[in-house]
Scaffold this motif. Structure first.
Motif, PDB file in Angstrom:
ATOM      1  N   ASP A  41      46.368  72.811 -36.300  1.00 62.41           N
ATOM      2  CA  ASP A  41      46.071  74.123 -36.890  1.00 62.41           C
ATOM      3  C   ASP A  41      45.300  74.029 -38.205  1.00 62.41           C
ATOM      4  OD1 ASP A  41      47.320  75.339 -34.778  1.00 62.41           O
ATOM      5  OD2 ASP A  41      49.213  75.709 -35.832  1.00 62.41           O
ATOM      6  N   ARG A 100      36.698  59.505 -37.347  1.00 61.90           N
ATOM      7  CA  ARG A 100      37.729  59.599 -36.302  1.00 61.90           C
ATOM      8  C   ARG A 100      38.996  58.839 -36.679  1.00 61.90           C
ATOM      9  NH1 ARG A 100      37.422  61.289 -31.130  1.00 61.90           N
ATOM     10  NH2 ARG A 100      35.480  62.274 -30.467  1.00 61.90           N
ATOM     11  N   THR A 140      42.467  57.437 -30.906  1.00 59.32           N
ATOM     12  CA  THR A 140      41.490  58.486 -31.214  1.00 59.32           C
ATOM     13  C   THR A 140      40.122  57.891 -31.499  1.00 59.32           C
ATOM     14  OG1 THR A 140      43.192  59.937 -32.101  1.00 59.32           O
ATOM     15  CG2 THR A 140      40.939  60.384 -32.776  1.00 59.32           C
ATOM     16  N   VAL A 187      37.484  67.599 -33.401  1.00 57.06           N
ATOM     17  CA  VAL A 187      38.492  68.658 -33.545  1.00 57.06           C
ATOM     18  C   VAL A 187      39.136  68.964 -32.191  1.00 57.06           C
ATOM     19  CG1 VAL A 187      38.848  71.091 -34.120  1.00 57.06           C
ATOM     20  CG2 VAL A 187      37.413  69.649 -35.578  1.00 57.06           C
ATOM     21  N   THR A 188      38.335  68.928 -31.138  1.00 59.20           N
ATOM     22  CA  THR A 188      38.870  69.154 -29.789  1.00 59.20           C
ATOM     23  C   THR A 188      39.839  68.046 -29.396  1.00 59.20           C
ATOM     24  OG1 THR A 188      36.866  70.320 -29.102  1.00 59.20           O
ATOM     25  CG2 THR A 188      38.246  69.428 -27.348  1.00 59.20           C
ATOM     26  N   ASP A 189      39.502  66.808 -29.761  1.00 61.19           N
ATOM     27  CA  ASP A 189      40.351  65.667 -29.408  1.00 61.19           C
ATOM     28  C   ASP A 189      41.638  65.626 -30.214  1.00 61.19           C
ATOM     29  OD1 ASP A 189      38.453  64.895 -27.598  1.00 61.19           O
ATOM     30  OD2 ASP A 189      37.602  63.301 -28.840  1.00 61.19           O
ATOM     31  N   GLU A 221      32.797  68.986 -33.836  1.00 62.96           N
ATOM     32  CA  GLU A 221      33.617  69.840 -32.974  1.00 62.96           C
ATOM     33  C   GLU A 221      34.336  69.025 -31.907  1.00 62.96           C
ATOM     34  OE1 GLU A 221      30.964  73.944 -33.366  1.00 62.96           O
ATOM     35  OE2 GLU A 221      30.539  72.505 -31.750  1.00 62.96           O
ATOM     36  N   SER A 222      33.694  67.952 -31.453  1.00 66.04           N
ATOM     37  CA  SER A 222      34.314  67.091 -30.451  1.00 66.04           C
ATOM     38  C   SER A 222      35.577  66.409 -30.998  1.00 66.04           C
ATOM     39  CB  SER A 222      33.316  66.027 -29.990  1.00 66.04           C
ATOM     40  OG  SER A 222      33.922  65.100 -29.119  1.00 66.04           O
ATOM     41  N   LYS A 268      43.848  68.104 -31.858  1.00 66.61           N
ATOM     42  CA  LYS A 268      44.159  69.524 -32.054  1.00 66.61           C
ATOM     43  C   LYS A 268      45.216  69.680 -33.148  1.00 66.61           C
ATOM     44  CE  LYS A 268      43.067  70.824 -27.286  1.00 66.61           C
ATOM     45  NZ  LYS A 268      42.540  69.500 -26.908  1.00 66.61           N
ATOM     46  N   ALA A 279      28.139  69.568 -33.179  1.00 66.16           N
ATOM     47  CA  ALA A 279      28.878  69.356 -31.934  1.00 66.16           C
ATOM     48  C   ALA A 279      29.709  68.079 -31.979  1.00 66.16           C
ATOM     49  CB  ALA A 279      27.912  69.305 -30.755  1.00 66.16           C
ATOM     50  N   LYS A 280      29.233  67.048 -32.709  1.00 69.39           N
ATOM     51  CA  LYS A 280      30.010  65.808 -32.826  1.00 69.39           C
ATOM     52  C   LYS A 280      31.291  66.051 -33.622  1.00 69.39           C
ATOM     53  CE  LYS A 280      28.432  61.732 -33.371  1.00 69.39           C
ATOM     54  NZ  LYS A 280      27.794  60.511 -33.937  1.00 69.39           N
ATOM     55  N   CYS A 336      39.528  71.763 -38.731  1.00 70.87           N
ATOM     56  CA  CYS A 336      38.434  72.540 -38.142  1.00 70.87           C
ATOM     57  C   CYS A 336      37.072  71.918 -38.454  1.00 70.87           C
ATOM     58  CB  CYS A 336      38.468  73.985 -38.624  1.00 70.87           C
ATOM     59  SG  CYS A 336      38.196  74.168 -40.398  1.00 70.87           S
TER      60      CYS A 336
END
Length: 268
Positions: A166, A132, A83, A160-162, A157-158, A164, A154-155, A169
């Protein structure tokens, strides 16, 4: 005798040899642990030369080589390293190099020395490599909610996207404040220059522990601000340094050293 080392540039300030020799004494291991200042463009060659010694078992890696250590061991990395795309611990098994990021393990261990994490609301400030590398171990501690915020959302959010999950956030600092976090962790390096990360009045109103990954001989700017804002307790990252080293030592030797005495003896 087992041989270990820490690679970095610069590296003269490193406490790793002292920490690991204390671990060895506590666990009955016979080791030698060196500091190796590799050339900025010669890390791979330095690591290969180190592991050419049949007694070499593993090494730690610090700035600016963590990303290069990841490339060397990418096929055999733990999830946190994949990650973060960074490795701070290399372990040779046979002819293969295994890579680990133990920072998250160390952070969670040090947090648990001070507070509960299960069922709590945790906020990470900062979305760089330090953040990370600790998300997955923090999620493993079963918080009610793990939030991450950053000046550039956005950083966050990136990440959180990587990763996943529940309970994970990305939030603005104002949204974080509404969640009344129990534990707030500064993952930025702002305290190294006496600056504050992105914070907000009222953020610490219900905070049980404000934790700064940076450590120093005196309270950091983040710790002082958190205390003034109502945080019940504060803690710097020195314990994390020792705990992440303990995780590496366990990977290499299979033995788990006691850390409390080492932290107390070596703390600046």
């Amino acid at each position: 005798m087992k041989k270990f080392a820490v690679f970095g540039n610069p590296i003269s300030h490193s406490l790793s040899p002292a920490i690991h020799h204390m671990f060895a004494e506590l666990t009955g291991e016979d080791i030698h642990y060196d500091k190796i200042e590799a050339p900025v463009d010669g890390f791979e060659q330095a690591v290969n030369a180190f592991f050419a010694d049949e007694l070499a078992v593993g090494c730690n890696v610090t700035v600016p080589f963590k990303e290069k250590a990841f490339v060397l061991s990418e096929a055999n990395c733990n999830p946190e390293a994949k990650t973060a795309k960074a490795v701070n611990t290399l372990h040779r098994e046979g002819n293969a190099l295994f890579g680990y990021t133990t920072d998250g393990m160390g952070l969670v261990a040090d947090l648990l020395n001070a507070t509960e994490l299960k069922g709590k609301r945790i906020l990470l400030i900062g979305a760089g490599g330090a953040a990370r590398g600790v998300v997955q171990p923090l999620l493993g501690s079963e918080p009610e909610l793990l939030m991450i915020t950053n000046r550039t959302l956005a950083k966050a959010e990136s990440i959180v996207t990587d990763i996943k999950h529940d309970a994970f956030c990305a939030v603005s600092i104002e949204e974080a404040k509404k969640q009344l976090p129990d534990v707030i962790i500064n993952c930025t390096s702002a305290s190294l220059t006496g600056d504050l990360p992105m914070v907000s009045d009222g953020l610490f109103s219900q905070c049980k522990l404000a934790y700064d990954m940076v450590y120093s001989a005196k309270a950091t700017s983040f710790m002082n601000y958190a205390k003034e804002q109502g945080a019940r307790s504060t803690k710097d990252g020195f314990g994390m340094l020792v705990e992440q080293a303990a995780a590496a030592f366990t990977i290499w030797t299979g033995k788990t050293p006691e850390t409390a005495g080492v932290i107390q003896k070596l703390r600046p």
